[in-house]
Scaffold this motif. Sequence first.
Motif, PDB file in Angstrom:
ATOM      1  N   UNK A  29      25.533  -3.818  10.047  1.00  0.00           N
ATOM      2  CA  UNK A  29      24.477  -3.354   9.148  1.00  0.00           C
ATOM      3  C   UNK A  29      23.388  -4.423   9.055  1.00  0.00           C
ATOM      4  N   UNK A  30      22.168  -4.001   9.270  1.00  0.00           N
ATOM      5  CA  UNK A  30      21.013  -4.900   9.159  1.00  0.00           C
ATOM      6  C   UNK A  30      19.936  -4.210   8.331  1.00  0.00           C
ATOM      7  N   UNK A  31      19.413  -4.930   7.355  1.00  0.00           N
ATOM      8  CA  UNK A  31      18.323  -4.400   6.540  1.00  0.00           C
ATOM      9  C   UNK A  31      17.556  -5.568   5.937  1.00  0.00           C
ATOM     10  N   UNK A  32      16.332  -5.272   5.515  1.00  0.00           N
ATOM     11  CA  UNK A  32      15.462  -6.293   4.948  1.00  0.00           C
ATOM     12  C   UNK A  32      14.774  -5.742   3.706  1.00  0.00           C
ATOM     13  N   UNK A  33      14.718  -6.558   2.659  1.00  0.00           N
ATOM     14  CA  UNK A  33      14.013  -6.188   1.440  1.00  0.00           C
ATOM     15  C   UNK A  33      12.945  -7.252   1.191  1.00  0.00           C
ATOM     16  N   UNK A  34      11.705  -6.842   1.220  1.00  0.00           N
ATOM     17  CA  UNK A  34      10.608  -7.775   0.975  1.00  0.00           C
ATOM     18  C   UNK A  34      10.398  -7.965  -0.522  1.00  0.00           C
ATOM     19  N   UNK A  35       9.681  -8.995  -0.891  1.00  0.00           N
ATOM     20  CA  UNK A  35       9.389  -9.254  -2.297  1.00  0.00           C
ATOM     21  C   UNK A  35       8.580  -8.100  -2.889  1.00  0.00           C
ATOM     22  N   UNK A  56      14.545 -11.677  -9.279  1.00  0.00           N
ATOM     23  CA  UNK A  56      13.709 -11.385  -8.117  1.00  0.00           C
ATOM     24  C   UNK A  56      14.209 -10.155  -7.367  1.00  0.00           C
ATOM     25  N   UNK A  57      15.526  -9.911  -7.445  1.00  0.00           N
ATOM     26  CA  UNK A  57      16.120  -8.755  -6.768  1.00  0.00           C
ATOM     27  C   UNK A  57      17.015  -8.016  -7.749  1.00  0.00           C
ATOM     28  N   UNK A  99      14.621   6.882 -14.410  1.00  0.00           N
ATOM     29  CA  UNK A  99      13.820   6.614 -13.215  1.00  0.00           C
ATOM     30  C   UNK A  99      12.418   6.140 -13.597  1.00  0.00           C
ATOM     31  N   UNK A 100      11.834   6.779 -14.611  1.00  0.00           N
ATOM     32  CA  UNK A 100      10.516   6.323 -15.078  1.00  0.00           C
ATOM     33  C   UNK A 100      10.590   4.892 -15.591  1.00  0.00           C
ATOM     34  N   UNK A 101      11.656   4.582 -16.307  1.00  0.00           N
ATOM     35  CA  UNK A 101      11.834   3.227 -16.838  1.00  0.00           C
ATOM     36  C   UNK A 101      11.972   2.208 -15.713  1.00  0.00           C
ATOM     37  N   UNK A 102      12.790   2.532 -14.713  1.00  0.00           N
ATOM     38  CA  UNK A 102      12.970   1.605 -13.587  1.00  0.00           C
ATOM     39  C   UNK A 102      11.647   1.388 -12.846  1.00  0.00           C
ATOM     40  N   UNK A 103      10.890   2.454 -12.675  1.00  0.00           N
ATOM     41  CA  UNK A 103       9.600   2.340 -11.985  1.00  0.00           C
ATOM     42  C   UNK A 103       8.651   1.433 -12.754  1.00  0.00           C
ATOM     43  N   UNK A 104       8.601   1.619 -14.079  1.00  0.00           N
ATOM     44  CA  UNK A 104       7.711   0.797 -14.903  1.00  0.00           C
ATOM     45  C   UNK A 104       8.139  -0.672 -14.889  1.00  0.00           C
ATOM     46  N   UNK A 105       9.449  -0.924 -15.011  1.00  0.00           N
ATOM     47  CA  UNK A 105       9.933  -2.305 -15.037  1.00  0.00           C
ATOM     48  C   UNK A 105       9.727  -2.990 -13.691  1.00  0.00           C
ATOM     49  N   UNK A 106       9.922  -2.245 -12.607  1.00  0.00           N
ATOM     50  CA  UNK A 106       9.732  -2.835 -11.279  1.00  0.00           C
ATOM     51  C   UNK A 106       8.281  -3.237 -11.073  1.00  0.00           C
ATOM     52  N   UNK A 107       7.392  -2.382 -11.509  1.00  0.00           N
ATOM     53  CA  UNK A 107       5.969  -2.694 -11.370  1.00  0.00           C
ATOM     54  C   UNK A 107       5.563  -3.833 -12.305  1.00  0.00           C
ATOM     55  N   UNK A 108       6.108  -3.821 -13.524  1.00  0.00           N
ATOM     56  CA  UNK A 108       5.748  -4.818 -14.520  1.00  0.00           C
ATOM     57  C   UNK A 108       6.255  -6.211 -14.153  1.00  0.00           C
ATOM     58  N   UNK A 109       7.487  -6.302 -13.628  1.00  0.00           N
ATOM     59  CA  UNK A 109       8.110  -7.590 -13.330  1.00  0.00           C
ATOM     60  C   UNK A 109       7.944  -8.012 -11.876  1.00  0.00           C
ATOM     61  N   UNK A 110       7.482  -7.097 -11.042  1.00  0.00           N
ATOM     62  CA  UNK A 110       7.311  -7.429  -9.635  1.00  0.00           C
ATOM     63  C   UNK A 110       8.628  -7.649  -8.902  1.00  0.00           C
ATOM     64  N   UNK A 111       9.680  -6.994  -9.354  1.00  0.00           N
ATOM     65  CA  UNK A 111      10.995  -7.166  -8.735  1.00  0.00           C
ATOM     66  C   UNK A 111      11.090  -6.411  -7.421  1.00  0.00           C
ATOM     67  N   UNK A 112      11.930  -6.919  -6.528  1.00  0.00           N
ATOM     68  CA  UNK A 112      12.391  -6.126  -5.399  1.00  0.00           C
ATOM     69  C   UNK A 112      13.630  -5.372  -5.857  1.00  0.00           C
TER      70      UNK A 112
END
Length: 583
Positions: free
Chosen positions: A334-340, A481-482, A501-514
């Motif tokens: 398994x190979x995968x990459x998650x960018x910042x 960070x992740x 899902x709305x909450x996760x979307x808002x928090x991801x955008x707000x905190x800049x998390x991957x």
Amino acid sequence: MSTSDTAAPEARVPAWRRLAKDPQAVAAFAVLFVIFTLGLLAPLVTGHGPNESDLSAVNAPVGSPGHPLGADESGRDILARLLHSARTAAVSALIGTGVALAIGVTAGLVGGYFGRRVRFATEWLFNLVMTFPGVLLLIVLMPLTGGDYRATMLIFGVLLAPGLYRIVRNLVLGVKHELYVDAARVAGLGDARILRRHVLSVVRGPVIIAAAFMLGSSIAVQSGLAFLGVGSLEIPSFGAMISSGFRNLYIAPAQFLWPSLALGLTTASFVLLGNALRDALEGTGPKPLKIGSGQRVAVAPEDGDGEGALLEVRGLAIAYPAPNGSLKTVVEDVSLTVEKGQVLGLVGESGSGKTQTAFATLGVLPAEAVVTGGSIRFEGRELVGLDDHALSRLRGKEIAYIPQEPMSNLDPSYRVGAQLVEGVRAALPVSAREARQRVLALLERVGIADPKRCFDSYPHQISGGMAQRVLIAGAVASRPKLLIADEPTTALDVTVQAEILDLLRDLQSELGMAVLLVTHNFGVVADLCDRIAVMREGAIVESGDVRDVFREPRHPYTRMLLDSILDGSAVREDRPAAERSLT
């Protein structure tokens, strides 16, 4: 927040109140309190010393002047000897049981929680101790102890420890697989804190009942040795009194009755009180589900620069032992990459290996799992091969986790707020007060209408949707960070799913998390993810930009999964319902 996020609080009766309503507990405690309080106040209750002889009072009957319970064959006051014998019994019980608890519980926690080598070493040691003949050894060592019953009880405590060790070890082997223990490890808590707060609190019920039996056993053994005449004759003891009364049974039977009754009441009361305490402490709370514990077998990592990527997995392979002794691979290459700042959806059916891949990243694979190859790099740092101590510096701080079953990842023994504060203080250098304020603010941020009430509630007093919000608040408290989210909406109803899902979307955008989102739901992927990786039978069959994969899936398996999604427009263009047949 929907109405499904609220739940009526249930009364949680404190253990001491349940004990106060239990006649068995009240009666046993009252008997022990009276016996040992009188023993403590012996010099004030009677004017005689335990070894003070009066030849004029030899075999004095009950009710004699100055001797309310009579005197023994040497003219010693029976009441005074009884009260001082209670003091001897109390010291014997405390020393024997205290030593057994200190050794047995500590070794049981360590042997049950840590790896097989530690368990083998502790089991070998305690099996060796169990081969010693207990009472015979105490008699043989009497010249070494000088007849001091306190030293004898210390040795007896060591002999009692193996039984307690086995109880604790077996309990820990079960509780260490609980989801909330894994959640505590992922939150960055150290092994010592997990053992103290989340493991010990669960095994305390059986430990308490075992300790109650040991208290009685310690008193019985000390009395038995004194009955046999082993030890100092100057120490007042129930056993020595029973021995004296037995020799004088046909002349003054009451001399045998009083110490026998006191010894029987004391040991029986300890057992009854232990049973009542166990029932009160265990309570009737909800029982959490189980999952494998997190131990990994390290292998040599593969080369990979990881430059520009927050998380880079290359050639990961995970296997489990098969009954024939071979290894069965469940995740392969398994190979995968998650960018910042990127959201990657890891999609597949149940058993495809997506959760195993996420657990390998967190370092919480089941104990029997073997990482047979590959590399996992976080910000260029290799994670494969790191021990739990090193991983705990990342988990809960740099890498956070949201589990699939919210209710099972909260310890039912502690209030919600206490668990969140514990996680915040493990991840950040803040005081308890600052952590509390931070948690309350986070609970409000994740959409909980009454943060204070939720903070003070036990897990069974909140709904599943609210519990998921609590875990999200705990996960983002350290601004990781992740964020690894394992099916975060599966256990929730449709309305609450959309809110989460709305909450996760808002928090991801707000905190800049991957975010590494593990799911089987393509709708969730389309809603949240930037990229997608599709897994089948332990391997990634397709990956790419979400829009590209949805528009033109290349692999037949991906096309099959997308085709299985109900398309509303296709249904409307189909034939009327009366002409359709279900296949």
